[in-house]
Design an enzyme around this catalytic site. Structure first.
Site, PDB file in Angstrom:
ATOM      1  N   ASP A  55      36.932   3.996   4.715  1.00  0.00           N
ATOM      2  CA  ASP A  55      38.198   3.514   4.886  1.00  0.00           C
ATOM      3  C   ASP A  55      38.707   3.067   3.514  1.00  0.00           C
ATOM      4  O   ASP A  55      39.861   2.408   3.398  1.00  0.00           O
ATOM      5  CB  ASP A  55      38.384   2.286   5.921  1.00  0.00           C
ATOM      6  CG  ASP A  55      37.631   1.322   5.900  1.00  0.00           C
ATOM      7  OD1 ASP A  55      36.609   1.312   4.880  1.00  0.00           O
ATOM      8  OD2 ASP A  55      37.733   0.320   6.620  1.00  0.00           O
ATOM      9  N   SER A  56      37.883   3.200   2.553  1.00  0.00           N
ATOM     10  CA  SER A  56      38.351   2.825   1.273  1.00  0.00           C
ATOM     11  C   SER A  56      39.267   4.117   0.762  1.00  0.00           C
ATOM     12  O   SER A  56      40.102   3.889  -0.200  1.00  0.00           O
ATOM     13  CB  SER A  56      37.120   3.409   0.307  1.00  0.00           C
ATOM     14  OG  SER A  56      36.594   4.324   0.554  1.00  0.00           O
ATOM     15  N   ASP A  94      34.511   6.566   8.927  1.00  0.00           N
ATOM     16  CA  ASP A  94      34.645   5.193   9.126  1.00  0.00           C
ATOM     17  C   ASP A  94      35.536   4.912  10.331  1.00  0.00           C
ATOM     18  O   ASP A  94      36.605   5.208  10.495  1.00  0.00           O
ATOM     19  CB  ASP A  94      35.300   4.431   8.014  1.00  0.00           C
ATOM     20  CG  ASP A  94      34.214   3.658   7.019  1.00  0.00           C
ATOM     21  OD1 ASP A  94      33.168   3.641   7.579  1.00  0.00           O
ATOM     22  OD2 ASP A  94      34.673   3.566   5.897  1.00  0.00           O
ATOM     23  N   LYS A 123      31.021   5.360  11.645  1.00  0.00           N
ATOM     24  CA  LYS A 123      30.503   3.883  10.975  1.00  0.00           C
ATOM     25  C   LYS A 123      31.513   2.941  11.291  1.00  0.00           C
ATOM     26  O   LYS A 123      32.474   3.015  11.034  1.00  0.00           O
ATOM     27  CB  LYS A 123      30.477   4.278   9.408  1.00  0.00           C
ATOM     28  CG  LYS A 123      30.038   2.876   8.624  1.00  0.00           C
ATOM     29  CD  LYS A 123      29.583   3.370   7.294  1.00  0.00           C
ATOM     30  CE  LYS A 123      30.650   3.375   6.213  1.00  0.00           C
ATOM     31  NZ  LYS A 123      31.472   2.122   5.986  1.00  0.00           N
ATOM     32  N   GLU A 125      31.525  -1.484  10.549  1.00  0.00           N
ATOM     33  CA  GLU A 125      31.080  -2.826   9.842  1.00  0.00           C
ATOM     34  C   GLU A 125      30.665  -3.851  10.820  1.00  0.00           C
ATOM     35  O   GLU A 125      31.325  -4.348  11.817  1.00  0.00           O
ATOM     36  CB  GLU A 125      32.487  -3.373   8.859  1.00  0.00           C
ATOM     37  CG  GLU A 125      32.730  -2.292   8.027  1.00  0.00           C
ATOM     38  CD  GLU A 125      33.737  -2.827   7.101  1.00  0.00           C
ATOM     39  OE1 GLU A 125      33.962  -3.968   7.121  1.00  0.00           O
ATOM     40  OE2 GLU A 125      34.254  -1.988   5.767  1.00  0.00           O
ATOM     41  N   GLU A 192      25.782  -3.055   1.790  1.00  0.00           N
ATOM     42  CA  GLU A 192      26.664  -2.967   0.648  1.00  0.00           C
ATOM     43  C   GLU A 192      26.663  -4.244   0.032  1.00  0.00           C
ATOM     44  O   GLU A 192      26.648  -5.437   0.433  1.00  0.00           O
ATOM     45  CB  GLU A 192      28.118  -2.764   1.023  1.00  0.00           C
ATOM     46  CG  GLU A 192      29.069  -2.803  -0.074  1.00  0.00           C
ATOM     47  CD  GLU A 192      30.413  -2.397   0.087  1.00  0.00           C
ATOM     48  OE1 GLU A 192      30.671  -1.730   1.281  1.00  0.00           O
ATOM     49  OE2 GLU A 192      31.384  -2.266  -0.668  1.00  0.00           O
TER      50      GLU A 192
HETATM   51  O1  KIV Z   1      34.836   2.796   2.848  1.00  0.00           O
HETATM   52  C1  KIV Z   1      34.021   3.308   2.339  1.00  0.00           C
HETATM   53  O2  KIV Z   1      34.177   4.076   1.308  1.00  0.00           O
HETATM   54  C2  KIV Z   1      32.719   2.710   2.344  1.00  0.00           C
HETATM   55  C3  KIV Z   1      31.711   2.951   1.336  1.00  0.00           C
HETATM   56  C4  KIV Z   1      31.862   2.138   0.362  1.00  0.00           C
HETATM   57  C5  KIV Z   1      30.293   2.703   2.010  1.00  0.00           C
HETATM   58  O3  KIV Z   1      32.277   1.956   3.601  1.00  0.00           O
END
Ligand code: KIV
Length: 275
Positions: A55-56, A94, A123, A125, A192
């Site tokens: 989600d970056s 994510d 994924k 958090e 992280e």
């Molecule tokens: O959103 C993302 O790119 C991430 C990575 C930084 C692991 O969670």
């Protein structure tokens, strides 16, 4: 530009079992983020083992200051693009902010990422509080990566992007959370911005692969945001990121150099780590 990723020769797809074997053999897992089909194909053929639609994308694609505005529709869209570029790499997506606040919501959204986006794993958090959600996903056949340490979706609670788990109590709590999430069924733990020694201890005590970003060299694999390691992201580069474009003839050469550096343990170096 003219290559159709679908037309490339079939390559054997990496599975969770293959990643677990890499951990057991002491090999390092090279991971990167991707958000579109062209970069996904480049990463895949350059030897990246795990590709994450992070989600970056809220930061590096959409230009937001945080990942909070990213929606499920955004994640599904980018997953569909990335999936078309991948042959070999294990594919993780994510779950965005507030898309997994109850077990039922998490399952419905994970189903979208797997069925519409082609994800092999989602994924989220996590903390120990997410154990019930991880367990529910696990019972329903959804592979889960639990992201501990700095959790960017919580930035407004944390008050900034800071190293997590410093000090005895915070370190113990993170280790307990990791063990709880593994017990609940998490198949990968991602750490992280975590002190090197704590990440090493968690990696020793956890059986599933542990992937680090800003967590030092003693984890089972490394991940970076693609645009950070290619030096595309504007602004100050975080301490844990190496600019792999420096001295590289092309983005492909930079990605290959990253894969080699992760595999041979030369990245991350001491200057990329936290005490
Ligand atoms: O959103 C993302 O790119 C991430 C990575 C930084 C692991 O969670």
């Amino acid at each position: 530009m003219y290559t159709q990723p679908e037309n490339r020769n079939q390559t054997e797809k990496l599975t969770l079992t293959a990643l677990a074997k890499m951990k057991a053999a002491g090999g390092k897992i090279a991971c990167l983020t991707a958000y579109d089909a062209s970069f996904a194909a480049l990463l895949d053929t350059a030897g990246v083992d795990l590709v994450l639609v992070g989600d970056s994308l809220g930061n590096v694609i959409q230009g937001h200051a945080t990942t909070v505005p990213v929606t499920m529709d955004d994640m599904v869209y980018h997953s569909r693009l990335v999936q078309r570029g991948l042959q070999r790499a294990f594919f993780v997506v994510d779950m965005p902010f507030l898309s997994y606040s109850t077990p039922e919501l998490a399952l419905a959204n994970a189903a979208r990422l797997m069925q519409e986006g082609g994800a092999q794993m989602v994924k989220l958090e996590g903390s120990g509080h997410q154990a019930e959600i991880v367990s529910y996903l696990n019972q329903n056949g959804v592979p889960v990566c639990a992201h501990l340490g700095l959790r960017p979706q919580n930035v407004h609670k944390l008050g900034g992007f800071k190293v997590q788990g410093r000090g005895e109590a915070a370190g113990r709590q993170m280790l307990e959370d990791a063990l709880l999430l593994e017990q609940a069924g998490a198949d990968i733990i991602l750490l992280e911005l975590v002190p090197q020694a704590l990440a090493a201890e968690i990696t020793r005590k956890i059986k599933v692969p542990v992937i680090g970003i800003g967590a030092g060299p003693d984890v089972d694999g490394q991940i970076l945001v693609l645009y950070d390691m290619l030096d595309i992201t504007p602004g100050r580069r975080p301490k844990f990121v190496r600019n792999f474009m420096a001295g590289a003839a092309s983005p492909r050469a930079a990605v290959e150099s990253y894969v080699n550096a992760v595999r041979d343990g030369s990245y991350p170096a001491p200057e990329h780590c936290f005490d």
